[in-house]
Design a protein around this motif. Sequence first.
Motif, PDB file in Angstrom:
ATOM      1  N   MET A   1       1.013  -1.183   0.071  1.00 31.80           N
ATOM      2  CA  MET A   1       0.095  -0.025  -0.156  1.00 31.80           C
ATOM      3  C   MET A   1       0.983   1.260   0.084  1.00 31.80           C
ATOM      4  SD  MET A   1      -3.083  -0.484  -0.419  1.00 31.80           S
ATOM      5  CE  MET A   1      -3.719   1.144  -0.059  1.00 31.80           C
ATOM      6  N   SER A   2       1.903   1.195   0.887  1.00 29.70           N
ATOM      7  CA  SER A   2       2.890   2.488   0.798  1.00 29.70           C
ATOM      8  C   SER A   2       3.694   2.746  -0.510  1.00 29.70           C
ATOM      9  CB  SER A   2       3.792   2.509   1.943  1.00 29.70           C
ATOM     10  OG  SER A   2       4.419   1.261   1.794  1.00 29.70           O
ATOM     11  N   VAL A   3       4.051   1.720  -1.123  1.00 28.50           N
ATOM     12  CA  VAL A   3       4.206   1.877  -2.395  1.00 28.50           C
ATOM     13  C   VAL A   3       3.395   2.414  -3.412  1.00 28.50           C
ATOM     14  CG1 VAL A   3       5.539   0.738  -4.608  1.00 28.50           C
ATOM     15  CG2 VAL A   3       6.058  -0.001  -2.218  1.00 28.50           C
ATOM     16  N   LEU A   4       1.922   2.099  -3.499  1.00 26.04           N
ATOM     17  CA  LEU A   4       1.078   2.345  -4.354  1.00 26.04           C
ATOM     18  C   LEU A   4       0.763   3.867  -4.148  1.00 26.04           C
ATOM     19  CD1 LEU A   4      -1.367  -0.754  -4.711  1.00 26.04           C
ATOM     20  CD2 LEU A   4      -0.025   0.410  -6.486  1.00 26.04           C
ATOM     21  N   VAL A   5       0.431   4.124  -2.812  1.00 24.55           N
ATOM     22  CA  VAL A   5       0.138   5.464  -2.499  1.00 24.55           C
ATOM     23  C   VAL A   5       1.188   6.340  -2.930  1.00 24.55           C
ATOM     24  CG1 VAL A   5      -0.296   7.072  -0.406  1.00 24.55           C
ATOM     25  CG2 VAL A   5      -1.257   4.805  -0.731  1.00 24.55           C
TER      26      VAL A   5
ATOM     27  N   LEU B   1      -3.282   7.784   5.076  1.00 26.56           N
ATOM     28  CA  LEU B   1      -3.285   6.353   4.667  1.00 26.56           C
ATOM     29  C   LEU B   1      -2.461   5.135   5.616  1.00 26.56           C
ATOM     30  CD1 LEU B   1      -3.241   6.917   0.890  1.00 26.56           C
ATOM     31  CD2 LEU B   1      -5.254   6.143   2.347  1.00 26.56           C
ATOM     32  N   LEU B   2      -1.090   5.579   5.794  1.00 24.53           N
ATOM     33  CA  LEU B   2      -0.614   4.546   6.314  1.00 24.53           C
ATOM     34  C   LEU B   2      -1.280   4.444   7.768  1.00 24.53           C
ATOM     35  CD1 LEU B   2       3.260   5.014   5.085  1.00 24.53           C
ATOM     36  CD2 LEU B   2       1.236   3.499   4.368  1.00 24.53           C
ATOM     37  N   VAL B   3      -1.522   5.021   8.497  1.00 26.11           N
ATOM     38  CA  VAL B   3      -2.426   4.664   9.776  1.00 26.11           C
ATOM     39  C   VAL B   3      -3.602   3.939   9.471  1.00 26.11           C
ATOM     40  CG1 VAL B   3      -3.410   6.049  11.477  1.00 26.11           C
ATOM     41  CG2 VAL B   3      -1.219   7.048  11.058  1.00 26.11           C
ATOM     42  N   THR B   4      -4.446   4.438   8.609  1.00 25.47           N
ATOM     43  CA  THR B   4      -5.661   3.726   8.102  1.00 25.47           C
ATOM     44  C   THR B   4      -5.076   2.208   7.735  1.00 25.47           C
ATOM     45  OG1 THR B   4      -6.497   6.047   7.401  1.00 25.47           O
ATOM     46  CG2 THR B   4      -7.711   3.897   7.095  1.00 25.47           C
ATOM     47  N   VAL B   5      -4.354   2.225   7.123  1.00 28.10           N
ATOM     48  CA  VAL B   5      -3.817   1.036   6.539  1.00 28.10           C
ATOM     49  C   VAL B   5      -3.500   0.060   7.704  1.00 28.10           C
ATOM     50  CG1 VAL B   5      -2.069  -0.599   5.300  1.00 28.10           C
ATOM     51  CG2 VAL B   5      -3.155   1.063   4.151  1.00 28.10           C
TER      52      VAL B   5
ATOM     53  N   ILE C   1      -8.840   8.768  -2.595  1.00 31.95           N
ATOM     54  CA  ILE C   1      -7.539   8.798  -2.789  1.00 31.95           C
ATOM     55  C   ILE C   1      -7.415   9.086  -4.274  1.00 31.95           C
ATOM     56  CG2 ILE C   1      -5.365   7.607  -2.899  1.00 31.95           C
ATOM     57  CD1 ILE C   1      -6.631   8.693  -0.036  1.00 31.95           C
ATOM     58  N   LEU C   2      -7.943   8.294  -5.333  1.00 27.50           N
ATOM     59  CA  LEU C   2      -7.905   8.237  -6.516  1.00 27.50           C
ATOM     60  C   LEU C   2      -8.232   9.806  -7.323  1.00 27.50           C
ATOM     61  CD1 LEU C   2      -9.336   4.813  -7.862  1.00 27.50           C
ATOM     62  CD2 LEU C   2      -7.159   5.748  -8.149  1.00 27.50           C
TER      63      LEU C   2
END
Lengths: 325, 300, 329
Positions: free
Chosen positions: A19-23, A293-297, B151-152
Amino acid sequence: MLVFILRRLAQSAVVVMAMSVLVFAGIFAIGNPIDVLISPEADEFERAAAIARLGLDKPMHEQFIRFVDSALGGDLGTSFVHGVPALGLVLQRFPATLELALCAMLVAVVLGIPLGLWAGLKPDSLAGRVIMTGSILGFSLPTFWVGMMLIMAFAVTLGWLPAGGRGETASLFGVPWSFLTADGLTHLILPAVNLALFKLSLVIRLARAGTREVALQDYVKFARAKGLAPSRVVGVHILKNIMIPVVTVLGLELGSVIAFSVVTESVFAWPGMGKLLIDSILQLDRPVVIAYLLVTVLLFVVINLIVDLVYSLLDPRIRLGGGRA
Amino acid sequence: MSTVMAKAPAVETPFLRLARDFARSRTALAGLAVLVLIVLAALLARWVVPQDPYDLAQLDILDSMLAPGSLGGGGWTYWLGTDDQGRDMLSAIVFGLRTSLLVGVVATLIALAVGVAVGLLAAYAGDRVDGLVMRLVDIQLSFPAILIALILLALLGKGVDKVIVALAAVQWAYYARTIRGSALVERRKEYIEAAQCLALPHGRIMMRHLLPNCLPPLIVVATVQVAHAIALEATLSFLGVGVPVTQPSLGMLIASGYQYMLSGDYWVSLFPGLALLVTIVAINLVGDRLRDVLNPRLNH
Amino acid sequence: MTEPLLRVDGLKTHFLTRAGTVKAVDGVDLRLDRGEILGLVGESGSGKSVTGQSILGLVDPPGRVVGGRVLFRGEDLVGAGEKRLRAIRGRRIAMIFQDPMMTLNPVLSIGTQMVEAVQAHETVSRAEAWERSRRALARVGIASPDERLASYPHQFSGGMRQRVAIAIALLHSPDLIIADEPTTALDVTIQAQILFEVQKLCRETGTALIWVTHDLAVVSALADRVAVMYAGRVVETGTVAEIIGNPRHPYTRGLLESVPSRNRRGVPLRSIPGMTPSVLDLPEGCAFRPRCDRSTGACTAMPELMGDREDRAWRCWNPVGAEARGDAA
C-alpha cells in the motif's frame, strides 16, 4: 494458534508495504504540490529553496527510499500546510475519530441486534416489515444527506442538539474525549447516529438473515423439545449462532466506519482524522494524506487480526479444530 | 417415473417466468415504475423541464432564491423554487439526475466489464492466476470504497470522466469476486467438461458457456451497485472532490444548497436530496426483488 | 381397556403456503400404552415426522395443527398453552431427531446443553445438574463423561452425538420418547447398536416410544405395534406380527415385498409402481388408489378405518386377503 498469528502478521506486513508503494507512486506521479505550496509571485530562488527543503527535486526512487527510511523511524514528513510532522497531526486527530466510530458501532449493535432478531423471528409481522423497510432506507440514504437532515431537524428546527464540533472535552490518559462531559455527549449524539445508520441497517439485515436461517435448524427445535423457555432458545441458542457472522462483519466494518467518518466529520465539523484528510486532499498536502493512509492501513490490519481472534473464540469449531479451510 | 416427469408445466420462457415472479411483489413493481419515469425524465431532460439551467441567457438573477411555488419574472411558476442564481430547481434537479445516472451507469458498466473479464479468467485459469488475482481482490475489498475513491480523485482531480474512472476502479473487484464464485461452481459441471472435450476455443467456452450460466448473481450485484455508485458519487461531490460545478450532479446540488439550508431556505438542498433518495430506493427495490427472483434457494 | 398413555384422534396439521394448503397430516389416529413401543412407518412425505412434531406442538410456521386431539394422560395437548407444553416437553415427552449432526447446537458445549435441559424443569444447582448429565452420559455408554461434557458437538462422531441426544431425552425419565428416524443418518453397525440400546433403556425405565421410520425391518426388530402412514393418514395399524404376517392394506403389502428378507428367499423383490403423490394434489378418495392394483370404483371415496379391534385396523375397501389368501406373495 501462534503460527496462525505469526502468519497473519507476515501477511499484514506485506499489505502495508504494498500500500505504501502504491500510495507514494500514485501521489508522486500525479499531484504537484509545488504549485500549491509556493505562491506564484515567489521568485526562482525561493522556489528552488522550498523544493530542496521538501526534497522534491530528487528522483522518484530516492524520494521513496528517503520516505521509507524516515517512515520506519516514525517520520512521515512535515505537513506542507501546517508545518508540523504529518504523523503527529494525524495521530492527534485520531482519538476524536475513534471515539466517534466506536460510539457509532455501539449504537449499531445495541439497536441492530434486537431489531434484527425480532424481524427474523417474526418476518411477516408489521414490526418485522417496518424494521426491514427501515433498513432498506438506511442502506439507501447517503450518509451526508442524512447528516444534513439531522442537523436541520434537531439543531436548526428543534434546537435540541448542537449542529457541530466536539463540545467540551475532558482528559483521560492525556487525550481529550467528548463522551466524558455532558456537553461533549450532546455533541456526540448526532454524528454518532449519523455514522451508525449504515451499519445499523447492515446489522439488522445480518441478524435477521441469521435468525431466519438458524431458527429453522434442528438444534433449535431440539432445544424447544427439551422444554427450554423461549428466552433461552432465542437468547442463547439462536443469538450465539448469529453473533458469529455479526461480530466478524462488524469487526471488519470498524475500518470502514473510520473511513466513512470522513463524511460525517465533514458534515458535523467534527475535528477528527477524516476532516483532516479532506482538508489535506483539497490543499494537496501530500505528507498528511500519506500519513493518514498508512495509519488507516495499519489500523485495518490490526482490526482484521483482532476480528480473526475473536471469531475463533466464538466458534469452537475453529478454536479447537485448528486451521480453517 | 418418466411418465410423471412428462407432466411438467406448460412451456414458458425463463424470461417470462422471471417477469411473472418479479411482478408478484407490488413494492418492486412500484420501484420499477418510478425508476422508468426517472430514467425517461433524465433522458428527455431538455424537453420535460421549463428551462435549461446551464444556459445563462435563460436565467434571471432577479428570480434568485424564490420559495417553491413562486411566480417568476418570466411568467411561469417555480414549483420547487430557485437557487441563488435564479435557476429553476426542478430543471436543475432533472439535469442533475442526468449527470448522476450517467456517472452511476457508465461506471458500473465499465467495472462490470473489467470485473467479469478478470473474474472469469481467474476462475478458468485456476491455480496461480486465480490465487494472485483473488488476493488482489481481497486486499482491495478490505478497504472501504469511499477511501479508495477519495484517494484516486485526490490524484486525478475533478471531472465527470475522472469520477467514472474512480467509481469503476472501486467496483470492479465485487464483480470479479461474484463471477469467480459462480464460475468455479459451473466450471466443475459436465457441460464445461463436454465443451472442453470438443476442443472448443477457451474464449468461446468462457463467453458462450460459462458466462451465461454465471449471469444471475451478476445482474443482482450490478443493479444494487448502480445505486451505490450514485450515492458514492453524490458523497464525493458533496466533499468537493467529485464532478465540477459546471456539470452538477444531485450531490453537487445538495452541497451547494447546504449553506442556505441552515438559514432556513431548505428547498435548494432538500429537493435534490429527495430526488437522490427516490432514485436510490427505487433501484434498491428492483435489485432486492431481482435477487429474490433469481435466487431459487431463497424461494420457498 | 384402561386409558392409554397417548391417544391421537383425527390429528390434522396443514401447511398454509403460497402454492396452496399442504395437508401433511390429515386425520391421524394413534394410541399408545405405557411402556409400549410403536413403529410409525411411512415413506418420506407421508407425514410421519410432522405427526411426531405435532404431538409436542413443535411444528414451525407456516405449519399449524388445525384439528383433532392429542390426549396425553387424559390432557389435550392441542389446546394447551405454550407454557403448559413447555412443562411437558423434555420432561414428560422427549424427542430425538433424525440427524445427530444437526440436533446439537454447534457453538454450545455438551455440558451446557445438558445442564440447561435439567434446569429447564428442576430447580437444582449447576453442580447437581452436571452430575445428573454425567450419569446420563454414562448410561448411554459414553466413556469418560466428564471430559465429554466439556466438549463440543463437532468433536463427536455421528453415533456418539445420537447417544448424547438420547441421554438428553432420558434426563427426566419421560413417559414417552418420540424418536424421528434417529438411526437413518448413521452407519449400519452403529444403527444396530443404537437400536438395541434404545430398546433396552425403554424397557428398563418403562418409557413408551414412538419410533418414526421408513424402514419396516427396523420396526419389526424393535416395536410392539406398527402404524403405517400414507399421504397424511394412518392406513393400517396392528401388532408387529399382524402387520408383517398378515398385511391387509395393499400399501403395507407393497412395502413388505420391497424389503429383502431371509424368509422369502428366491421371491423377487417388487417395488410399488408410481411415486408418492404430491401432497398439494392428492387424488380424491384413497390416496393410494392410482398406484394400487386392487383399486375399484369404491376407492374414489375415502375409506374409514375398519377392522376387528381399535388397534387392529386398516383403511381399505378391498383389503388384501379378503378373498383367497396368499395370492400375491
